[in-house]
Design a protein around this motif. Sequence first.
Motif, PDB file in Angstrom:
ATOM      1  N   GLU A 382      45.397  50.337  46.465  1.00  0.00           N
ATOM      2  CA  GLU A 382      45.206  48.971  45.974  1.00  0.00           C
ATOM      3  C   GLU A 382      45.360  47.985  47.127  1.00  0.00           C
ATOM      4  N   ASP A 400      40.890  41.621  43.365  1.00  0.00           N
ATOM      5  CA  ASP A 400      40.133  42.588  42.566  1.00  0.00           C
ATOM      6  C   ASP A 400      40.508  44.021  42.910  1.00  0.00           C
ATOM      7  N   MET A 402      43.415  45.227  42.936  1.00  0.00           N
ATOM      8  CA  MET A 402      44.610  45.638  42.218  1.00  0.00           C
ATOM      9  C   MET A 402      44.211  46.157  40.835  1.00  0.00           C
ATOM     10  N   LYS A 403      44.882  47.211  40.378  1.00  0.00           N
ATOM     11  CA  LYS A 403      44.511  47.835  39.105  1.00  0.00           C
ATOM     12  C   LYS A 403      45.116  47.099  37.901  1.00  0.00           C
ATOM     13  N   LEU A 404      46.309  46.541  38.060  1.00  0.00           N
ATOM     14  CA  LEU A 404      47.015  45.911  36.954  1.00  0.00           C
ATOM     15  C   LEU A 404      47.109  44.408  37.168  1.00  0.00           C
ATOM     16  N   ARG A 407      43.065  39.414  38.140  1.00  0.00           N
ATOM     17  CA  ARG A 407      42.166  39.719  39.248  1.00  0.00           C
ATOM     18  C   ARG A 407      41.423  38.460  39.655  1.00  0.00           C
ATOM     19  N   GLU A 449      50.444  49.481  41.031  1.00  0.00           N
ATOM     20  CA  GLU A 449      50.596  50.562  40.061  1.00  0.00           C
ATOM     21  C   GLU A 449      51.674  51.547  40.493  1.00  0.00           C
TER      22      GLU A 449
END
Length: 491
Positions: A382, A400, A402-404, A407, A449
């Motif tokens: 990430e 953008d 980053m998963k969590l 964004r 994450e």
Amino acid sequence: MEHFDKKEIDAKIAAGFPLTHRRHNRLHIEMPFGLVNDPNGLVYHAGAYHIFYQWNPFGCTHKNKSWAHTATRDFCTYTMPTLALWPSDAYDKDGCYSGCGTVEDGRLRVLYTCNAKDAAGNRSSAQRFGTLVRGAVQKEEIVIAGPPDGFTSHFRDPYLFHWKGTRHLVIGAQTAEKRGCVLVYREIADGWTCLGELKTQLKDFGYMWECPNLLSFGDCDVLAFCPQGVPARDYDRQNIYQAGYIAGHASLDAMEMLTHGRFKEFDRGFDFYAPQIFTHEGRHILIGWMGMPDREADYPSRAEGWVHSLTLPRVLTLRQGHIFSAPAAELKALRHRETERPLEAVGESEFSATLYDLTEIILDLTMGEAYSIAVELLFGLEKLVFRYDRLAQVMTIRRDGMKLGGRGERRFKLYAERILSMRLYVDHGAVEAFFRHGEEAATIALFPEKNIRPTMRIFSDVDMDRISGVLWELEPLHFEGEGHGGDGENM
């Protein structure tokens, strides 16, 4: 109205410190449970900076608005937070909304908005004083029972100031035509009188103005406020709600901000709102809320039982109508001196460094012939990206990768002729960035994450002349009595 048991809630707070969950920030004030939002009542009293802030101890929703309280002498060590003000009567049964702090006859007093709704949902908003006594605000008189004629019940967030030796306040308001503005009140012998709207040259600038502050920088005045309903533009106003200021000359004779400049934002990041500014020994110190209303899905820590933080304290200066912000100098005491690590490279287009869990970074990038420069913070796969386009003079922040959490991107104009300067504070779930020695700032909430130590990567389209800087591991904030059930009443 919920039942608030201060003794029980304070004990639960103390039992939650030190904060140990990997997502908890350790450089920023936050709570072990509940929802934190607007900083309130900021004031220097009896040798300490007192910081109140809105807090819901019963969940991660915008309900049960109460005030928590902590105090510090150095912005590094704080008293254990405690519940200080909460809904308890017909005036504030639906929330103790934002307000300010003041010192009067040696007492720490607060002025806040009482929020109440009737059975049909109609709101009433009154302004009330209280005095901090043994860790709790004793509620006193209602000084303004409601808005003047021609204004809605969206009437909140009083902020006290002195003008020509007399106490005044500004308060956020909404006209009957749904136009945001700021009203001014003056203290008189038998109470407070409304002087009317403080006029500006801003037209069609939102349906509500919240959290006003009015302060002076020498011979120039600044009106800070948070407009709601202002459309986004290519390089500013990109959050759902804004927090910013206009600089000019406040005339309470003319009831107008004279010769003011355009509205400018305090912060260019994703997660900054409702700042409050107080003054001590010539320093204007700002603390903001690291969050954003009506964006709950952006903050996955809600699933863990807490959400949001306060920003680092920032010292403001005004130069040619523009506010510069810098982290309070006291924060340097958090640096582990033995971990100081120089960052140096000459004639390179790529550079990387492993960071600590809590890190401060100072960078000077001498660009040379490079026109595209990026600084990435990598959390495994990430990343958060700061990318500077030298030709367009635009800084872009992208999360953008980053998963969590939230964004998107934020873009703003930034002029750097030869050297791009940045200062970064990297916390477990937050980054605060300062550009060009505080000319611009950005606050970003992050939710990596995996529990992985971040890496910084710098790269450019061609070799830069020089990369120089330094980084430190930082100590977390310390709360007195943490791990021992401290009572938090030592300041």
